[in-house]
Design a protein around this motif. Structure first.
Motif, PDB file in Angstrom:
ATOM      1  N   GLY A 196      -8.540   5.739  27.526  1.00  0.00           N
ATOM      2  CA  GLY A 196      -8.477   4.769  28.617  1.00  0.00           C
ATOM      3  C   GLY A 196      -9.581   3.726  28.594  1.00  0.00           C
ATOM      4  N   SER A 197     -10.384   3.693  27.538  1.00  0.00           N
ATOM      5  CA  SER A 197     -11.539   2.786  27.496  1.00  0.00           C
ATOM      6  C   SER A 197     -11.154   1.307  27.429  1.00  0.00           C
ATOM      7  CB  SER A 197     -12.458   3.139  26.321  1.00  0.00           C
ATOM      8  OG  SER A 197     -11.781   3.046  25.082  1.00  0.00           O
ATOM      9  N   ASP A 198      -9.918   0.989  27.095  1.00  0.00           N
ATOM     10  CA  ASP A 198      -9.491  -0.410  27.022  1.00  0.00           C
ATOM     11  C   ASP A 198      -9.101  -0.990  28.372  1.00  0.00           C
ATOM     12  OD1 ASP A 198      -7.213   1.409  26.743  1.00  0.00           O
ATOM     13  OD2 ASP A 198      -5.995  -0.391  26.484  1.00  0.00           O
ATOM     14  N   GLU A 199      -9.053  -0.171  29.416  1.00  0.00           N
ATOM     15  CA  GLU A 199      -8.612  -0.630  30.745  1.00  0.00           C
ATOM     16  C   GLU A 199      -9.601  -0.301  31.863  1.00  0.00           C
ATOM     17  OE1 GLU A 199      -5.889  -2.568  31.200  1.00  0.00           O
ATOM     18  OE2 GLU A 199      -5.639  -2.478  29.030  1.00  0.00           O
ATOM     19  N   PRO A 200     -10.886  -0.635  31.721  1.00  0.00           N
ATOM     20  CA  PRO A 200     -11.831  -0.301  32.788  1.00  0.00           C
ATOM     21  C   PRO A 200     -11.632  -1.113  34.068  1.00  0.00           C
ATOM     22  CG  PRO A 200     -12.909  -1.672  31.165  1.00  0.00           C
ATOM     23  CD  PRO A 200     -11.548  -1.324  30.614  1.00  0.00           C
ATOM     24  N   ASN A 201     -10.998  -2.273  33.961  1.00  0.00           N
ATOM     25  CA  ASN A 201     -10.842  -3.145  35.129  1.00  0.00           C
ATOM     26  C   ASN A 201      -9.406  -3.234  35.622  1.00  0.00           C
ATOM     27  OD1 ASN A 201     -13.572  -3.661  35.094  1.00  0.00           O
ATOM     28  ND2 ASN A 201     -13.364  -5.488  33.860  1.00  0.00           N
ATOM     29  N   THR A 202      -8.565  -2.275  35.208  1.00  0.00           N
ATOM     30  CA  THR A 202      -7.200  -2.195  35.735  1.00  0.00           C
ATOM     31  C   THR A 202      -6.924  -0.738  36.071  1.00  0.00           C
ATOM     32  OG1 THR A 202      -5.956  -1.662  33.712  1.00  0.00           O
ATOM     33  CG2 THR A 202      -6.551  -3.983  34.048  1.00  0.00           C
ATOM     34  N   SER A 203      -5.781  -0.472  36.659  1.00  0.00           N
ATOM     35  CA  SER A 203      -5.419   0.912  36.967  1.00  0.00           C
ATOM     36  C   SER A 203      -4.456   1.490  35.928  1.00  0.00           C
ATOM     37  CB  SER A 203      -4.805   0.993  38.361  1.00  0.00           C
ATOM     38  OG  SER A 203      -3.655   0.181  38.436  1.00  0.00           O
ATOM     39  N   ALA A 204      -4.240   0.782  34.818  1.00  0.00           N
ATOM     40  CA  ALA A 204      -3.260   1.205  33.813  1.00  0.00           C
ATOM     41  C   ALA A 204      -3.538   2.588  33.233  1.00  0.00           C
ATOM     42  CB  ALA A 204      -3.184   0.177  32.695  1.00  0.00           C
ATOM     43  N   CYS A 205      -4.786   2.954  33.066  1.00  0.00           N
ATOM     44  CA  CYS A 205      -5.142   4.252  32.474  1.00  0.00           C
ATOM     45  C   CYS A 205      -5.695   5.221  33.505  1.00  0.00           C
ATOM     46  CB  CYS A 205      -6.165   4.052  31.354  1.00  0.00           C
ATOM     47  SG  CYS A 205      -5.579   3.091  29.955  1.00  0.00           S
ATOM     48  N   SER A 206      -5.405   4.996  34.764  1.00  0.00           N
ATOM     49  CA  SER A 206      -5.999   5.828  35.808  1.00  0.00           C
ATOM     50  C   SER A 206      -5.633   7.300  35.640  1.00  0.00           C
ATOM     51  CB  SER A 206      -5.614   5.330  37.192  1.00  0.00           C
ATOM     52  OG  SER A 206      -4.217   5.360  37.364  1.00  0.00           O
ATOM     53  N   HIS A 207      -4.491   7.586  35.044  1.00  0.00           N
ATOM     54  CA  HIS A 207      -4.103   8.981  34.814  1.00  0.00           C
ATOM     55  C   HIS A 207      -5.034   9.675  33.818  1.00  0.00           C
ATOM     56  CE1 HIS A 207      -2.204   6.718  31.591  1.00  0.00           C
ATOM     57  NE2 HIS A 207      -2.063   7.851  30.933  1.00  0.00           N
ATOM     58  N   LEU A 208      -5.708   8.898  32.969  1.00  0.00           N
ATOM     59  CA  LEU A 208      -6.662   9.447  32.001  1.00  0.00           C
ATOM     60  C   LEU A 208      -8.080   9.486  32.559  1.00  0.00           C
ATOM     61  CD1 LEU A 208      -5.496   7.544  28.803  1.00  0.00           C
ATOM     62  CD2 LEU A 208      -4.985   9.915  29.427  1.00  0.00           C
ATOM     63  N   LEU A 209      -8.325   8.693  33.586  1.00  0.00           N
ATOM     64  CA  LEU A 209      -9.675   8.526  34.106  1.00  0.00           C
ATOM     65  C   LEU A 209      -9.866   9.196  35.468  1.00  0.00           C
ATOM     66  CD1 LEU A 209      -9.987   4.767  33.128  1.00  0.00           C
ATOM     67  CD2 LEU A 209     -10.907   6.732  31.890  1.00  0.00           C
ATOM     68  N   VAL A 210      -9.056  10.186  35.760  1.00  0.00           N
ATOM     69  CA  VAL A 210      -9.129  10.886  37.042  1.00  0.00           C
ATOM     70  C   VAL A 210     -10.528  11.479  37.219  1.00  0.00           C
ATOM     71  CG1 VAL A 210      -8.251  12.835  38.370  1.00  0.00           C
ATOM     72  CG2 VAL A 210      -6.678  11.406  37.072  1.00  0.00           C
TER      73      VAL A 210
END
Length: 86
Positions: A35-49
């Motif tokens: 999820g490191s490519d999406e720190p400013n969106t919620s696109a990878c929020s499932h990985l960054l819980v």
């Protein structure tokens, strides 16, 4: 055609967990398995819980951070409103 546009974009971001995988930074699509490519969106929020990765003030070190799932969710979480600005 959206597919042709996506193919023509250069994948210039190296994923933090695996530098062999490349992605596009903050394009609302989760390219990296960490999820490191999406720190400013919620696109990878499932990985960054459970990880606060969105900085409310990108110029201030150690400032407030929020969960990426709260970015662009219709609710202002940062005092400056940065989490809801495009």
């Amino acid at each position: 055609n959206m597919t042709q546009q996506k193919e023509s974009i250069e994948y210039d971001f190296q994923c933090k967990s695996n530098h062999l995988i490349r992605g596009i930074l903050n394009d609302e699509y989760c390219d990296c398995p960490d999820g490191s490519d999406e720190p400013n969106t919620s696109a990878c929020s499932h990985l960054l819980v459970g990880k606060k990765v969105f900085a409310c003030n990108e110029l201030e070190l150690g400032g407030d951070e929020i969960f990426s799932s709260r970015v662009m969710d219709g609710v202002v979480d940062c005092q400056n409103g940065r989490d809801e600005k495009k």
